[in-house]
Design a protein around this motif. Structure first.
Motif, short mmCIF file in Angstrom:
data_model
loop_
_atom_site.label_atom_id
_atom_site.label_comp_id
_atom_site.label_asym_id
_atom_site.label_seq_id
_atom_site.Cartn_x
_atom_site.Cartn_y
_atom_site.Cartn_z
N THR A 1 0.88 -1.23 0.01
CA THR A 1 -0.23 0.40 -0.44
C THR A 1 0.61 1.18 0.54
O THR A 1 1.93 1.35 0.64
N ARG B 1 -2.00 -0.30 -4.13
CA ARG B 1 -3.41 0.29 -3.86
C ARG B 1 -2.85 0.74 -3.36
O ARG B 1 -1.77 1.33 -2.32
N VAL C 1 -4.26 4.77 -0.55
CA VAL C 1 -4.52 5.62 -0.04
C VAL C 1 -4.30 6.86 0.60
O VAL C 1 -3.09 7.56 0.64
N PHE D 1 -7.77 3.96 -2.80
CA PHE D 1 -8.80 4.06 -1.85
C PHE D 1 -9.06 5.56 -1.15
O PHE D 1 -8.46 6.43 -0.74
N GLN D 2 -10.48 6.29 -0.80
CA GLN D 2 -10.12 7.33 0.30
C GLN D 2 -10.24 7.49 1.62
O GLN D 2 -11.21 6.51 2.02
N VAL D 3 -9.57 7.87 1.97
CA VAL D 3 -9.78 7.72 3.59
C VAL D 3 -10.97 8.64 4.29
O VAL D 3 -11.40 9.81 4.38
N ARG D 4 -11.86 8.12 5.01
CA ARG D 4 -12.97 9.13 5.81
C ARG D 4 -11.90 9.80 6.50
O ARG D 4 -11.14 9.39 6.40
N ASP E 1 -11.31 -1.43 6.23
CA ASP E 1 -12.54 -1.62 5.13
C ASP E 1 -13.15 -0.43 5.73
O ASP E 1 -13.62 0.25 4.79
N GLU F 1 -13.58 2.32 6.82
CA GLU F 1 -13.59 3.27 6.44
C GLU F 1 -12.69 3.71 5.36
O GLU F 1 -11.67 5.31 5.30
N LEU F 2 -12.61 3.28 4.50
CA LEU F 2 -11.77 3.76 3.29
C LEU F 2 -13.31 3.86 2.16
O LEU F 2 -14.12 2.00 2.19
#
Length: 168
Positions: A3, A61, A63, A83-86, A100, A102-103
């Motif tokens: 990642t 991957r 983030v 993936f975008q982090v919250r 997952d 949170e993504l």
């Protein structure tokens, strides 16, 4: 799975290509590599170098907090997962193992932020070298991609290279 996360010191950077460094983690959240961001304060050539860095470190991957549509499209076209982090802070040692829940998966270029600089260039009638296969043509003619270059003042000059005036 490796990642890659754009970081400013020990936090996820607010914007993907403006991060100070790119950090690569294994599945257990162990930091494998930390590299300076080759796209920081550069033009398209830095973003290309960024993609090469991801390939070299076998990233699969990403983030991110925020990412532009053009870079997101490049990552997705290269079969990467993004993936975008919250919202919220995440400890550096836990970044690669964020749950997952949170993504948010980013699966289309439209999920990224519109590029203000790209729109400005387009409005000025300029194109980036990577578009429409113009890079080779521009290099042969010595007029790198847009109206900003003349035969006496090309983007290959030391004044313009790497300062955002050139598109590679």
């Amino acid at each position: 799975m490796i990642t890659a996360i754009p970081m400013n010191y020990h936090e996820i950077a607010n914007h993907f290509t403006k991060a100070l460094s790119l950090v690569f983690f294994d599945d257990q959240g162990n930091e494998l590599h930390r590299e300076p961001n080759p796209a920081l304060n550069t033009s398209c050539s830095g973003k290309t170098a960024m993609l090469e860095l991801f390939k070299r470190h076998n990233a699969e991957r990403f983030v991110v907090r925020h990412i532009g549509q053009k870079m997101l499209e490049r990552l997705l076209n290269n079969s990467y997962s993004v993936f975008q982090v919250r919202r919220g802070r995440h400890a550096a040692q836990n970044l690669a193992v964020i749950p997952d829940t949170e993504l948010i998966p980013l699966t289309a270029a439209e999920h990224g932020s519109p590029s203000v600089n790209h729109d400005k260039k387009k409005a000025q009638g300029r194109k980036c070298c990577g578009q429409d296969g113009l890079k080779e043509q521009a290099h042969r003619s010595g007029s790198c991609c847009g109206s900003h270059s003349t035969p006496q003042h090309t983007c290959h000059s030391t004044k313009q290279a790497g300062r955002g005036g050139c598109c590679h």
